[in-house]
Write a protein that holds these residues in place. Sequence first.
Motif, short mmCIF file in Angstrom:
data_model
loop_
_atom_site.label_atom_id
_atom_site.label_comp_id
_atom_site.label_asym_id
_atom_site.label_seq_id
_atom_site.Cartn_x
_atom_site.Cartn_y
_atom_site.Cartn_z
N PRO A 67 0.92 -0.91 -0.18
CA PRO A 67 0.12 -0.02 0.19
C PRO A 67 0.91 1.59 0.20
N THR A 68 1.82 1.27 0.88
CA THR A 68 3.16 2.73 0.49
C THR A 68 3.85 2.85 -0.40
N ILE A 69 4.11 1.68 -1.33
CA ILE A 69 3.92 2.01 -2.94
C ILE A 69 3.29 2.94 -3.86
N LEU A 70 1.86 1.76 -3.22
CA LEU A 70 0.21 1.97 -3.70
C LEU A 70 0.26 4.20 -3.87
N VAL A 71 0.13 4.51 -3.46
CA VAL A 71 0.03 5.25 -2.38
C VAL A 71 1.14 7.07 -2.83
N MET A 72 2.14 6.40 -2.68
CA MET A 72 3.50 6.81 -2.62
C MET A 72 3.47 7.48 -4.66
N ALA A 73 3.01 5.71 -4.91
CA ALA A 73 2.69 5.89 -7.10
C ALA A 73 1.57 7.39 -7.21
N MET A 74 0.25 7.36 -6.09
CA MET A 74 -0.59 8.48 -6.71
C MET A 74 -0.67 9.96 -5.79
N ALA A 80 3.40 15.76 -10.21
CA ALA A 80 3.42 16.27 -11.46
C ALA A 80 2.30 16.36 -12.54
N GLY A 81 0.76 16.22 -11.95
CA GLY A 81 -0.01 16.66 -12.45
C GLY A 81 -0.37 17.87 -12.49
#
Length: 301
Positions: A67-74, A80-81
């Motif tokens: 989940p850490t990877i997922l939320v950091m990706a978000m 960036a957006g």
Amino acid sequence: MTPQIQTTTQAVDQVFFLIFGISVVMLIGIAAVMVYFTVRYHHRRHPQPTSQVRSHLLLEITWTVLPTILVMAMFYYGWAGYLALRNVPEGAMEVKAVARMWSWTFEYENGRASERLYVPAGRPVKVHLVSEDVLHSFYVPAFRIKRDMVPGMDNYVWFIAPAPGSYHIFCAEYCGTGHADMITSVEALPPEDFTAWLAEAKDQAPDAVELLRRHGCLGCHSLDGSRMAGPSFKGLYGREKRVLSEGRERTLVVDAEYLRRSILQPKTDVVVGYPPIMPDYEGRIPEDELDAMVEFLRTLE
Ligand code: CUA
């Protein structure tokens, strides 16, 4: 269109679909496991707990790291957006958007002003956001841009209209009685049509109706007698009106003097039946423009 420039629409949509995609996978995944566990470990199948497991290091690391990877990706793609929305591409055309209760004016560098935002298609446009009175918000759903307009605060948005066409502009911050009337549009023209539009009428003095529009009067006062937030301009001049002056009702005849005063200090004599909501225009309208407007209103008997 310049190929390397990402539009605001692309910037927002990519992040939106990424987060939406992750959310869908999580929703389905979690719901499926939940249903499976409910059936698999139902108490009728297992009346007594049998497992002796107290902890499971690998499992705990997995459900922490994943989940850490997922939320950091978000976060990364969201950031960036956001940067894409704040960094205006080079060569953007600049326009000033002025909002007031309850209308818009778009001012161009050559002095042209319009109640619709005309732009060349395919070219970045930077819009400076200025509020003359209260909080408004500049919102163009088609380009995924929305930004508050705070009196006294400099702010901006930018966008590219990908193709010629008409795109809605809304005010997205409740700003009083006429909030819902603050609808206008981005009119994207082919570049050569836009250049022609911008040059047109540049040297001509604006006519009175154009002035009324530019100063936002027509957002609240109609020219055809219909009732809006304020009394219609039609049939105003020369008539007797009941007004509220310092809390006392009295009758006056609408003359040039009254029209002038009602533009500069509208709260002095408020027509009975209308709320005292018009902002003061003292010091905000050049003398010659004021004369032209009053002169025009006298013709609308
Ligand atoms: Cu302006 Cu809502």
